[in-house]
Enzyme design. Structure first.
Site, PDB file in Angstrom:
ATOM      1  N   CYS A 146      -9.955  85.006  -9.306  1.00  0.00           N
ATOM      2  CA  CYS A 146     -10.468  84.781  -7.901  1.00  0.00           C
ATOM      3  C   CYS A 146      -9.242  84.021  -7.171  1.00  0.00           C
ATOM      4  O   CYS A 146      -9.288  83.656  -5.560  1.00  0.00           O
ATOM      5  CB  CYS A 146     -11.731  83.823  -7.947  1.00  0.00           C
ATOM      6  SG  CYS A 146     -13.389  84.910  -8.266  1.00  0.00           S
ATOM      7  N   HIS A 189     -12.132  81.014  -0.552  1.00  0.00           N
ATOM      8  CA  HIS A 189     -13.530  82.364  -1.605  1.00  0.00           C
ATOM      9  C   HIS A 189     -14.065  82.491  -1.848  1.00  0.00           C
ATOM     10  O   HIS A 189     -15.205  81.214  -1.178  1.00  0.00           O
ATOM     11  CB  HIS A 189     -12.973  81.794  -3.236  1.00  0.00           C
ATOM     12  CG  HIS A 189     -13.460  82.687  -4.301  1.00  0.00           C
ATOM     13  ND1 HIS A 189     -13.462  83.732  -3.933  1.00  0.00           N
ATOM     14  CD2 HIS A 189     -14.144  82.207  -5.714  1.00  0.00           C
ATOM     15  CE1 HIS A 189     -14.397  84.433  -5.126  1.00  0.00           C
ATOM     16  NE2 HIS A 189     -14.643  83.468  -5.723  1.00  0.00           N
ATOM     17  N   ASN A 212     -19.148  88.415  -3.728  1.00  0.00           N
ATOM     18  CA  ASN A 212     -18.457  87.528  -4.269  1.00  0.00           C
ATOM     19  C   ASN A 212     -16.680  89.084  -4.192  1.00  0.00           C
ATOM     20  O   ASN A 212     -17.675  89.379  -5.493  1.00  0.00           O
ATOM     21  CB  ASN A 212     -18.484  87.459  -5.845  1.00  0.00           C
ATOM     22  CG  ASN A 212     -17.403  86.360  -6.306  1.00  0.00           C
ATOM     23  OD1 ASN A 212     -15.487  86.840  -6.044  1.00  0.00           O
ATOM     24  ND2 ASN A 212     -17.313  85.575  -6.647  1.00  0.00           N
TER      25      ASN A 212
END
Length: 344
Positions: free
Chosen positions: A117, A257, A287
């Site tokens: 990520c 993020h 996500n």
């Protein structure tokens, strides 16, 4: 590792989210939870899922074209094409080469980066450095992931969180005083077990036994990840800002993020960034891994959240465990409103 060169800027943004919307009700039952539980724990209400004939490179191509169009840069001028992903089309060849071929970006040097990520911010740092070494060049940086293919539907720690998507930016010579100010990249391999896919590599090659044991699924220690983020990310952000002569209250737009809505709210407070405008895409898209930061950035650009000269702070964090932060002054022209299938 800190870098401070004002030579490049983000010139355009793009994103692509698959058409299929997957509401909480659909993922809740297999995971043994309720839709209300998912929303309360994560603030996510839906996510997108790639079509059966869509792979990571397909999503990446769609986002890349959006970024190129918005920047007004012909694909033939792209010198570097970097794809950040932990769910490439296959172990080989690099997904970036597939994207290059689809875009006809034949003059570009291509490679992938896997920092999970945090990958997009790492890829952006590499692009920035390459352009500094070759003034006048341009880079296309894409973050793309298709996590739906590696999730265990019965694992509530992961199945309810992740979606599929891609985001992209064009990076090139700064048009004026605005542009990228600096980066801070750091990793803690001692915490690498917090986020992992155990099988399918050289240590545990894919086999009947690894498949039967679920070794090809994505696994995450959610509590451990939260503790890591809260302990390590705010000092990294504060250090980057301080090194450039800024404080958290100077930040106009914070693009983190989009891991989990509850975590995100706590992080904003811990980092002292309550006064910054923060785009939130996780409620609709979940996500999306390495696509998370560029998708949120494109959302901010296309929704009018960004203005020329804004001080923007990007923050990626995840598997490794790794953190990537970037500080910049916004300089890209206003983007047109999002089209169907894009962030909006």
């Amino acid at each position: 590792m800190a870098v401070a060169m004002q030579t490049t800027a983000i010139l355009g943004t793009g994103s692509y989210l698959p058409k299929e919307e997957v509401p909480n009700e659909e993922v809740a039952a297999p995971a043994g939870v309720t839709a209300d539980w998912i929303e309360r724990k994560t603030q996510i209400t839906s996510r997108r899922r790639a079509a059966p004939d869509e792979a990571t490179s397909d999503l990446a191509v769609r986002a890349a074209r959006e970024a190129l169009d918005q920047a007004g840069i012909d694909v033939g001028r792209i010198g570097y094409l970097i794809v950040a992903t932990s769910t490439g089309d296959s172990p080989q060849p690099p997904t970036s080469c597939l994207v290059q071929d689809a875009l006809s970006a034949h003059g570009a040097a291509c490679f992938d980066i896997n920092v999970v990520c945090s990958g997009f911010v790492y890829a952006l740092a590499v692009a920035h450095s390459l352009i500094a070494l070759r003034p006048g060049s341009y880079a296309l940086v894409v973050g793309a992931d298709v996590y739906s293919r590696i999730l265990d539907a019965t694992d509530r720690r992961t199945a309810v969180l992740f979606g599929d998507g891609a985001g992209a930016v064009v990076v090139g010579p700064a048009p004026g005083p605005s542009g990228i100010i600096g980066f801070d990249l750091c990793s803690d391999g001692g915490a690498s077990r917090l986020i992992r896919v155990d099988a399918g590599g050289s240590r545990l090659p894919a086999s009947y036994e690894t498949l039967a044991a679920g070794g090809h699924y994505f696994r995450m220690d959610g509590r451990g990840v939260t503790d890591f983020v809260m302990k390590t990310v705010p000092p990294v952000l504060d250090g980057l800002l301080d090194g450039a002569g800024y404080r958290p209250h100077d930040v106009d737009v914070f693009v983190p993020h989009q891991a989990n809505g509850v975590l995100l709210t706590e992080l904003i407070g811990r980092a002292g960034l309550d006064g910054a405008r923060t785009p939130r895409t996780l409620e609709k898209y979940g996500n999306v891994g390495s696509a998370s930061v560029p998708v949120a950035l494109d959302h901010a650009n296309r929704s009018g959240l960004l203005s020329e000269g804004d001080l923007v702070l990007l923050a990626g964090f995840g598997g490794g465990m790794s953190i990537g932060a970037c500080l910049l002054h916004w300089s890209a022209p206003p983007a047109p409103a999002a089209r169907k299938g894009q962030t909006s």
